[in-house]
Design a protein around this motif. Structure first.
Motif, PDB file in Angstrom:
ATOM      1  N   GLY A  34     -71.837  18.174  -5.530  1.00  0.00           N
ATOM      2  CA  GLY A  34     -72.911  18.159  -4.560  1.00  0.00           C
ATOM      3  C   GLY A  34     -72.780  17.001  -3.586  1.00  0.00           C
ATOM      4  O   GLY A  34     -72.154  15.974  -3.894  1.00  0.00           O
ATOM      5  N   PHE A  35     -73.364  17.155  -2.408  1.00  0.00           N
ATOM      6  CA  PHE A  35     -73.225  16.149  -1.362  1.00  0.00           C
ATOM      7  C   PHE A  35     -73.788  14.792  -1.781  1.00  0.00           C
ATOM      8  O   PHE A  35     -73.132  13.759  -1.626  1.00  0.00           O
ATOM      9  CB  PHE A  35     -73.930  16.636  -0.074  1.00  0.00           C
ATOM     10  CG  PHE A  35     -73.738  15.717   1.098  1.00  0.00           C
ATOM     11  CD1 PHE A  35     -72.665  15.889   1.957  1.00  0.00           C
ATOM     12  CD2 PHE A  35     -74.625  14.679   1.347  1.00  0.00           C
ATOM     13  CE1 PHE A  35     -72.478  15.036   3.043  1.00  0.00           C
ATOM     14  CE2 PHE A  35     -74.451  13.819   2.426  1.00  0.00           C
ATOM     15  CZ  PHE A  35     -73.371  14.007   3.280  1.00  0.00           C
ATOM     16  N   GLU A  36     -75.005  14.763  -2.322  1.00  0.00           N
ATOM     17  CA  GLU A  36     -75.651  13.496  -2.670  1.00  0.00           C
ATOM     18  C   GLU A  36     -74.859  12.728  -3.722  1.00  0.00           C
ATOM     19  O   GLU A  36     -74.650  11.516  -3.607  1.00  0.00           O
ATOM     20  CB  GLU A  36     -77.074  13.743  -3.155  1.00  0.00           C
ATOM     21  CG  GLU A  36     -78.028  14.262  -2.082  1.00  0.00           C
ATOM     22  CD  GLU A  36     -78.364  13.193  -1.052  1.00  0.00           C
ATOM     23  OE1 GLU A  36     -78.128  12.001  -1.345  1.00  0.00           O
ATOM     24  OE2 GLU A  36     -78.857  13.549   0.038  1.00  0.00           O
ATOM     25  N   ALA A  37     -74.417  13.443  -4.765  1.00  0.00           N
ATOM     26  CA  ALA A  37     -73.657  12.782  -5.832  1.00  0.00           C
ATOM     27  C   ALA A  37     -72.321  12.262  -5.299  1.00  0.00           C
ATOM     28  O   ALA A  37     -71.870  11.168  -5.673  1.00  0.00           O
ATOM     29  CB  ALA A  37     -73.433  13.747  -6.990  1.00  0.00           C
ATOM     30  N   THR A  38     -71.694  13.044  -4.428  1.00  0.00           N
ATOM     31  CA  THR A  38     -70.423  12.613  -3.846  1.00  0.00           C
ATOM     32  C   THR A  38     -70.616  11.384  -2.978  1.00  0.00           C
ATOM     33  O   THR A  38     -69.817  10.443  -3.018  1.00  0.00           O
ATOM     34  CB  THR A  38     -69.800  13.753  -3.016  1.00  0.00           C
ATOM     35  OG1 THR A  38     -69.593  14.894  -3.860  1.00  0.00           O
ATOM     36  CG2 THR A  38     -68.473  13.323  -2.417  1.00  0.00           C
ATOM     37  N   LEU A  39     -71.692  11.363  -2.200  1.00  0.00           N
ATOM     38  CA  LEU A  39     -71.972  10.216  -1.347  1.00  0.00           C
ATOM     39  C   LEU A  39     -72.176   8.953  -2.178  1.00  0.00           C
ATOM     40  O   LEU A  39     -71.644   7.885  -1.844  1.00  0.00           O
ATOM     41  CB  LEU A  39     -73.212  10.489  -0.492  1.00  0.00           C
ATOM     42  CG  LEU A  39     -73.687   9.334   0.394  1.00  0.00           C
ATOM     43  CD1 LEU A  39     -72.590   8.906   1.361  1.00  0.00           C
ATOM     44  CD2 LEU A  39     -74.952   9.727   1.154  1.00  0.00           C
TER      45      LEU A  39
END
Length: 462
Positions: A34-39
Motif C-alpha cells: 500500500g502507498f502509506e506503508a511504502t511511504l
C-alpha cells in the motif's frame, strides 16, 4: 486536477521520485503493502543499507603545492599577491591540477556508485536535492575533501530540523569559500553569503531588502576557513566580527551566525520558500502548489521545521497523484536510474568504461555532482531536453547495454520485449510511436534496450 493515477502508477511514482528507479519486484511489493506503508518505509528506513555501506567514501588527501617557489616569488614581486600570468608553464601547478582532477573524479564516481548501490535510495536522493538547494561547486572551492565534508553534512542533517541543517551550512567551509565569506571582516563585510542565504537558501526573492542583506553580512563577519586543516575547518575570530546590533527582516539584535539562522528560519516566508522548492523538485516544476496545498505542507513542516514531515505532506498531497504532474528527469536521475534498472554497478567496470558512462555522459548532459552551474543550482524541466543532450543519451545507452546482463530480455519472445522493458524501466506505457520503434528493434535484445533507454517515456519521472 487531472486524471488520478491508479494504485500501481501511484507507488511507481513514489519509488521513482524518492529514488531513481522502480523495478518490477519493488513496484509489486509496494502495491501489495500500500502507498502509506511504502511511504513510511521510504522515509523511515530500517536496518543497515548494505549497498551504501559497501561504498565507503574516498579519503582525499591534502592537495600538493599550487605553485613552485619561483612562481610564488614572482607573485609576491607583483605587489598584489596575484598568481603569475602564465601558470601553465609551472610543473608544480600542473601536478596540483592533476591531483585535484583525480580527486574530483574519484569523489563524483563514488557518489554515483553509492546512488546506484543504495538499498535506501531516498537518503541519496534527498542529499542530491539538498545539494541542489545549497548549490556549491568544486570548480571554485577546489577541495574534494571540503566538498565531501559538505556532502556528509547534507546527508546527515537533511531529514530532520531544517534549522540544524542551515546552522551547519552557514559555516560550512566549502560554502563559505564558494560565496566569499571566508575572511569577511567588520571593516569590509562581504555580502555574497548573506544575500544568497536569504534569496536562495532560506527566504526567497521579495522577502528581504538590500538593507537586510548588508545587516546580515555584518552579522556573518569574523568567520574564517582554516585551509591548513584537513579537511578544512571554520573558525570564528571575535575581533573581526562587527560588534553591536543589526536589524534583519524586522528584528534587531546582536546577531551571530547561529542566531541569524534561528531568526530567518522561524519566519513564515522561510517555511513557504523551503516547501515550494521541494515541491518543484518532487511534484511539479511547472504547477506551483495551490494555497491549500502549500498551507498543508507548511503546517506539517511547522515551527519545528521538520523536513521529514514536510516531505510526507508533499508525497501525500492529492497533486502528487495527479497524472499530469510529470517531471523531466535530471541527468543524474536518468543515468543512475538506468544503471539501477539494468543492474550495472560502475565499480564493477574498468576505469575507462566508468569514465565514459559517468563522467563524460554527465558532463555532456550538463549535470555533474559537486559542480552545479551556479549558486542557484541546476535548471529544471525541459531545459534538459536538447538536441545535443539527445545524442549524448544515445551514446550512453549504446555503451550501457554492452555492460548489462540482458538475459531476461533475450529469453523473452520478440513480441514481449517492449512490455518487458516498460516494466524494467518503470514506464507505465509506451506511446504508439515509441512502441512501433521498439517493435522494429525487438529482434536484437541490446538494440531494443538501447532504444527503450532513449525513449521519451523513460526521460520523465511519471
Amino acid at each position: 486536477m487531472g486524471r488520478t493515477l491508479d494504485s500501481r502508477a501511484h507507488v511507481t511514482r513514489l519509488l521513482q521520485r524518492t529514488g531513481f528507479d522502480a523495478v518490477p519486484d519493488a513496484v509489486d511489493a509496494a502495491r501489495k503493502a500500500g502507498f502509506e506503508a511504502t511511504l513510511e518505509r521510504v522515509l523511515t528506513p530500517t536496518g543497515a543499507d548494505r549497498g551504501a555501506d559497501a561504498t565507503p567514501a574516498p579519503e582525499p588527501g591534502p592537495l600538493p603545492a599550487r605553485n613552485s617557489e619561483t612562481q610564488q616569488k614572482r607573485a609576491q614581486k607583483s605587489g598584489d599577491g596575484t598568481e603569475p600570468k602564465k601558470p601553465g608553464d609551472d610543473p608544480v601547478r600542473k601536478h596540483y591540477r592533476e591531483v585535484l582532477r583525480q580527486q574530483r573524479e574519484e569523489l563524483t564516481q563514488w557518489w554515483l556508485e553509492r546512488m546506484v548501490a543504495a538499498e535506501h535510495p531516498w537518503v541519496e536522493k534527498r542529499t542530491l536535492l539538498w545539494h541542489n538547494h545549497w548549490a556549491t561547486s568544486i570548480q571554485k572551492v577546489k577541495s574534494a575533501a571540503a566538498m565531501l565534508q559538505q556532502n556528509e553534512t547534507l546527508r546527515r542533517l537533511g531529514g530532520g530540523d531544517f534549522r540544524e541543517l542551515a546552522r551547519a551550512m552557514v559555516v560550512d567551509p566549502a560554502l563559505m569559500v564558494w560565496l566569499d565569506a571566508d575572511g569577511s571582516v567588520a571593516e569590509a563585510p562581504n555580502e555574497n553569503l548573506g544575500r544568497e542565504l536569504m534569496e536562495l537558501f532560506v527566504l526567497g526573492v521579495g522577502h528581504y531588502t538590500e538593507s537586510d542583506v548588508r545587516q546580515a553580512a555584518a552579522a556573518l563577519t569574523g568567520w574564517t576557513v582554516d585551509r591548513r586543516a584537513h579537511p578544512w575547518k571554520a573558525h570564528f575570530k571575535p575581533r573581526r566580527h562587527d560588534q553591536g546590533q543589526q536589524t534583519v527582516v524586522g528584528e534587531t539584535a546582536d546577531f551571530s551566525a547561529r542566531t541569524l539562522i534561528d531568526h530567518l528560519v522561524s519566519l513564515p516566508d522561510s517555511h513557504g520558500h523551503v516547501a515550494t522548492r521541494m515541491w518543484g523538485a518532487l511534484v511539479s516544476n511547472e504547477n506551483k502548489p495551490s494555497k491549500t496545498a502549500l498551507a498543508r505542507v507548511t503546517a506539517a513542516y511547522g515551527q519545528q521545521r521538520d523536513t521529514k514531515a514536510m516531505f510526507r505532506a508533499v508525497f501525500t498531497d492529492e497533486a502528487f497523484a495527479d497524472a499530469d504532474n510529470v517531471l523531466v528527469k535530471q541527468p543524474v536521475e536518468y543515468v543512475v536510474g538506468s544503471l539501477r534498472a539494468l543492474g550495472v554497478h560502475p565499480s564493477a567496470l574498468p576505469q575507462k568504461a566508468r569514465r565514459q558512462l559517468l563522467t563524460r555522459t554527465l558532463t555532456g548532459l550538463g549535470q555533474t555532482p559537486f559542480a552545479p552551474d551556479s549558486v542557484g543550482g541546476w535548471p529544471a524541466g525541459a531545459a534538459w531536453l536538447t538536441t545535443a543532450a539527445a545524442q549524448v543519451r544515445i551514446t550512453f545507452a549504446q555503451q550501457l547495454v554492452r555492460h548489462a546482463e540482458l538475459g531476461d530480455v533475450a529469453a523473452a519472445a520478440t513480441t514481449e520485449r517492449p512490455d518487458l522493458l516498460a516494466r524494467k524501466l518503470g514506464v507505465g506505457a509506451w506511446s504508439a510511436a515509441t512502441r512501433e520503434v521498439l517493435r522494429a528493434a525487438a529482434h536484437d535484445p541490446r538494440k531494443v534496450t538501447a532504444v527503450a533507454l532513449t525513449a521519451p517515456e523513460h526521460l520523465v519521472l511519471s
